[in-house]
Design a protein around this motif. Structure first.
Motif, PDB file in Angstrom:
ATOM      1  N   VAL A  34      16.020  22.199  26.408  1.00 20.31           N
ATOM      2  CA  VAL A  34      16.009  21.681  27.771  1.00 20.31           C
ATOM      3  C   VAL A  34      15.197  20.390  27.767  1.00 20.31           C
ATOM      4  O   VAL A  34      14.102  20.346  27.218  1.00 20.31           O
ATOM      5  CB  VAL A  34      15.354  22.688  28.744  1.00 20.31           C
ATOM      6  CG1 VAL A  34      15.226  22.092  30.139  1.00 20.31           C
ATOM      7  CG2 VAL A  34      16.143  23.983  28.771  1.00 20.31           C
ATOM      8  N   THR A  35      15.739  19.330  28.363  1.00 18.83           N
ATOM      9  CA  THR A  35      15.045  18.053  28.472  1.00 18.83           C
ATOM     10  C   THR A  35      14.837  17.754  29.947  1.00 18.83           C
ATOM     11  O   THR A  35      15.754  17.927  30.743  1.00 18.83           O
ATOM     12  CB  THR A  35      15.883  16.921  27.840  1.00 18.83           C
ATOM     13  OG1 THR A  35      16.184  17.272  26.486  1.00 18.83           O
ATOM     14  CG2 THR A  35      15.139  15.607  27.855  1.00 18.83           C
ATOM     15  N   PHE A  36      13.638  17.335  30.320  1.00 19.16           N
ATOM     16  CA  PHE A  36      13.365  16.992  31.718  1.00 19.16           C
ATOM     17  C   PHE A  36      12.335  15.874  31.782  1.00 19.16           C
ATOM     18  O   PHE A  36      11.648  15.586  30.808  1.00 19.16           O
ATOM     19  CB  PHE A  36      12.863  18.220  32.497  1.00 19.16           C
ATOM     20  CG  PHE A  36      11.467  18.630  32.138  1.00 19.16           C
ATOM     21  CD1 PHE A  36      10.394  18.205  32.899  1.00 19.16           C
ATOM     22  CD2 PHE A  36      11.229  19.450  31.048  1.00 19.16           C
ATOM     23  CE1 PHE A  36       9.098  18.581  32.567  1.00 19.16           C
ATOM     24  CE2 PHE A  36       9.944  19.840  30.711  1.00 19.16           C
ATOM     25  CZ  PHE A  36       8.875  19.404  31.476  1.00 19.16           C
ATOM     26  N   SER A  37      12.245  15.225  32.935  1.00 18.36           N
ATOM     27  CA  SER A  37      11.225  14.199  33.147  1.00 18.36           C
ATOM     28  C   SER A  37      10.402  14.570  34.366  1.00 18.36           C
ATOM     29  O   SER A  37      10.888  15.218  35.292  1.00 18.36           O
ATOM     30  CB  SER A  37      11.866  12.822  33.327  1.00 18.36           C
ATOM     31  OG  SER A  37      12.713  12.819  34.450  1.00 18.36           O
ATOM     32  N   ASN A  38       9.138  14.156  34.349  1.00 14.25           N
ATOM     33  CA  ASN A  38       8.248  14.441  35.475  1.00 14.25           C
ATOM     34  C   ASN A  38       8.179  13.240  36.414  1.00 14.25           C
ATOM     35  O   ASN A  38       8.924  12.267  36.248  1.00 14.25           O
ATOM     36  CB  ASN A  38       6.859  14.870  34.989  1.00 14.25           C
ATOM     37  CG  ASN A  38       6.143  13.783  34.212  1.00 14.25           C
ATOM     38  OD1 ASN A  38       6.556  12.623  34.187  1.00 14.25           O
ATOM     39  ND2 ASN A  38       5.052  14.146  33.558  1.00 14.25           N
ATOM     40  N   GLU A  39       7.285  13.301  37.398  1.00 14.57           N
ATOM     41  CA  GLU A  39       7.168  12.231  38.392  1.00 14.57           C
ATOM     42  C   GLU A  39       6.811  10.885  37.763  1.00 14.57           C
ATOM     43  O   GLU A  39       7.178   9.834  38.273  1.00 14.57           O
ATOM     44  CB  GLU A  39       6.103  12.579  39.447  1.00 14.57           C
ATOM     45  CG  GLU A  39       6.372  13.852  40.207  1.00 14.57           C
ATOM     46  CD  GLU A  39       5.892  15.099  39.455  1.00 14.57           C
ATOM     47  OE1 GLU A  39       4.982  15.004  38.606  1.00 14.57           O
ATOM     48  OE2 GLU A  39       6.463  16.172  39.702  1.00 14.57           O
ATOM     49  N   GLU A  40       6.060  10.911  36.661  1.00 13.48           N
ATOM     50  CA  GLU A  40       5.655   9.669  35.986  1.00 13.48           C
ATOM     51  C   GLU A  40       6.714   9.176  35.004  1.00 13.48           C
ATOM     52  O   GLU A  40       6.459   8.289  34.195  1.00 13.48           O
ATOM     53  CB  GLU A  40       4.323   9.871  35.244  1.00 13.48           C
ATOM     54  CG  GLU A  40       3.132  10.094  36.162  1.00 13.48           C
ATOM     55  CD  GLU A  40       3.001  11.550  36.602  1.00 13.48           C
ATOM     56  OE1 GLU A  40       3.319  12.448  35.793  1.00 13.48           O
ATOM     57  OE2 GLU A  40       2.602  11.780  37.745  1.00 13.48           O
ATOM     58  N   GLN A  41       7.880   9.796  35.007  1.00 13.33           N
ATOM     59  CA  GLN A  41       8.998   9.452  34.129  1.00 13.33           C
ATOM     60  C   GLN A  41       8.740   9.773  32.661  1.00 13.33           C
ATOM     61  O   GLN A  41       9.431   9.267  31.776  1.00 13.33           O
ATOM     62  CB  GLN A  41       9.381   7.955  34.280  1.00 13.33           C
ATOM     63  CG  GLN A  41       9.777   7.568  35.690  1.00 13.33           C
ATOM     64  CD  GLN A  41      10.935   8.385  36.234  1.00 13.33           C
ATOM     65  OE1 GLN A  41      11.932   8.558  35.581  1.00 13.33           O
ATOM     66  NE2 GLN A  41      10.780   8.905  37.435  1.00 13.33           N
ATOM     67  N   ALA A  42       7.730  10.615  32.371  1.00 14.70           N
ATOM     68  CA  ALA A  42       7.508  11.085  31.007  1.00 14.70           C
ATOM     69  C   ALA A  42       8.574  12.143  30.712  1.00 14.70           C
ATOM     70  O   ALA A  42       8.904  12.964  31.573  1.00 14.70           O
ATOM     71  CB  ALA A  42       6.118  11.681  30.861  1.00 14.70           C
ATOM     72  N   VAL A  43       9.149  12.113  29.514  1.00 10.16           N
ATOM     73  CA  VAL A  43      10.239  13.020  29.150  1.00 10.16           C
ATOM     74  C   VAL A  43       9.717  14.084  28.190  1.00 10.16           C
ATOM     75  O   VAL A  43       8.996  13.783  27.237  1.00 10.16           O
ATOM     76  CB  VAL A  43      11.404  12.240  28.501  1.00 10.16           C
ATOM     77  CG1 VAL A  43      12.532  13.168  28.119  1.00 10.16           C
ATOM     78  CG2 VAL A  43      11.908  11.162  29.448  1.00 10.16           C
ATOM     79  N   TYR A  44      10.089  15.345  28.460  1.00  7.06           N
ATOM     80  CA  TYR A  44       9.667  16.480  27.644  1.00  7.06           C
ATOM     81  C   TYR A  44      10.876  17.303  27.236  1.00  7.06           C
ATOM     82  O   TYR A  44      11.912  17.274  27.899  1.00  7.06           O
ATOM     83  CB  TYR A  44       8.713  17.383  28.442  1.00  7.06           C
ATOM     84  CG  TYR A  44       7.423  16.716  28.817  1.00  7.06           C
ATOM     85  CD1 TYR A  44       6.306  16.809  27.992  1.00  7.06           C
ATOM     86  CD2 TYR A  44       7.315  15.978  29.990  1.00  7.06           C
ATOM     87  CE1 TYR A  44       5.114  16.195  28.339  1.00  7.06           C
ATOM     88  CE2 TYR A  44       6.133  15.359  30.338  1.00  7.06           C
ATOM     89  CZ  TYR A  44       5.034  15.470  29.508  1.00  7.06           C
ATOM     90  OH  TYR A  44       3.861  14.862  29.841  1.00  7.06           O
ATOM     91  N   VAL A  45      10.720  18.073  26.158  1.00  4.31           N
ATOM     92  CA  VAL A  45      11.777  18.968  25.700  1.00  4.31           C
ATOM     93  C   VAL A  45      11.141  20.305  25.309  1.00  4.31           C
ATOM     94  O   VAL A  45       9.999  20.346  24.853  1.00  4.31           O
ATOM     95  CB  VAL A  45      12.578  18.361  24.517  1.00  4.31           C
ATOM     96  CG1 VAL A  45      11.713  18.184  23.284  1.00  4.31           C
ATOM     97  CG2 VAL A  45      13.805  19.185  24.202  1.00  4.31           C
ATOM     98  N   PHE A  46      11.878  21.406  25.550  1.00  2.00           N
ATOM     99  CA  PHE A  46      11.435  22.719  25.107  1.00  2.00           C
ATOM    100  C   PHE A  46      12.649  23.592  24.836  1.00  2.00           C
ATOM    101  O   PHE A  46      13.743  23.318  25.321  1.00  2.00           O
ATOM    102  CB  PHE A  46      10.498  23.385  26.131  1.00  2.00           C
ATOM    103  CG  PHE A  46      11.119  23.662  27.470  1.00  2.00           C
ATOM    104  CD1 PHE A  46      11.811  24.843  27.710  1.00  2.00           C
ATOM    105  CD2 PHE A  46      11.003  22.744  28.496  1.00  2.00           C
ATOM    106  CE1 PHE A  46      12.366  25.115  28.947  1.00  2.00           C
ATOM    107  CE2 PHE A  46      11.555  23.001  29.746  1.00  2.00           C
ATOM    108  CZ  PHE A  46      12.243  24.183  29.962  1.00  2.00           C
ATOM    109  N   GLU A  47      12.441  24.634  24.018  1.00  5.62           N
ATOM    110  CA  GLU A  47      13.518  25.567  23.697  1.00  5.62           C
ATOM    111  C   GLU A  47      13.594  26.632  24.779  1.00  5.62           C
ATOM    112  O   GLU A  47      12.575  27.090  25.282  1.00  5.62           O
ATOM    113  CB  GLU A  47      13.262  26.225  22.345  1.00  5.62           C
ATOM    114  CG  GLU A  47      13.371  25.268  21.184  1.00  5.62           C
ATOM    115  CD  GLU A  47      13.146  25.946  19.844  1.00  5.62           C
ATOM    116  OE1 GLU A  47      12.996  27.185  19.802  1.00  5.62           O
ATOM    117  OE2 GLU A  47      13.105  25.229  18.843  1.00  5.62           O
ATOM    118  N   SER A  48      14.832  27.022  25.140  1.00  2.21           N
ATOM    119  CA  SER A  48      15.021  28.043  26.157  1.00  2.21           C
ATOM    120  C   SER A  48      16.221  28.910  25.799  1.00  2.21           C
ATOM    121  O   SER A  48      16.890  28.675  24.791  1.00  2.21           O
ATOM    122  CB  SER A  48      15.230  27.401  27.533  1.00  2.21           C
ATOM    123  OG  SER A  48      15.245  28.404  28.537  1.00  2.21           O
TER     124      SER A  48
END
Length: 82
Positions: A34-48
């Motif tokens: 799963v890839t998502f971005s937060n309010e500061e436009q930082a992008v993160y990924v995690f396994e789901s």
């Protein structure tokens, strides 16, 4: 699209295939990143994983939410020079 938060999980709309425009149904037990971005436009990924589906106001897919410490921050570059 994110719909609702649960304990150790979250719920999303069913994904739509970009090429066909049709709803993509993922089987229970399907694992993916799963890839998502937060309010500061930082992008993160995690396994789901998809443990199941829920019929509420709208049909939703349940996804496992790991501890935030397991999220990996991705460095995106705005420009690529060739």
């Amino acid at each position: 699209m994110f719909v609702e938060m649960g304990t150790g999980c979250f719920y999303t709309d069913f994904p739509i295939d970009v090429e066909t425009g049709k709803i993509a149904f993922l089987m229970d037990g399907t694992q993916f990143n799963v890839t998502f971005s937060n309010e500061e436009q930082a992008v993160y990924v995690f396994e789901s994983e998809v443990p199941g589906k829920v019929k509420g106001r709208i049909p939703m897919m349940q996804l496992l939410l790991p501890e935030a410490e397991t999220f990996v921050k991705i460095q995106w570059r705005q420009f690529v020079w060739m």
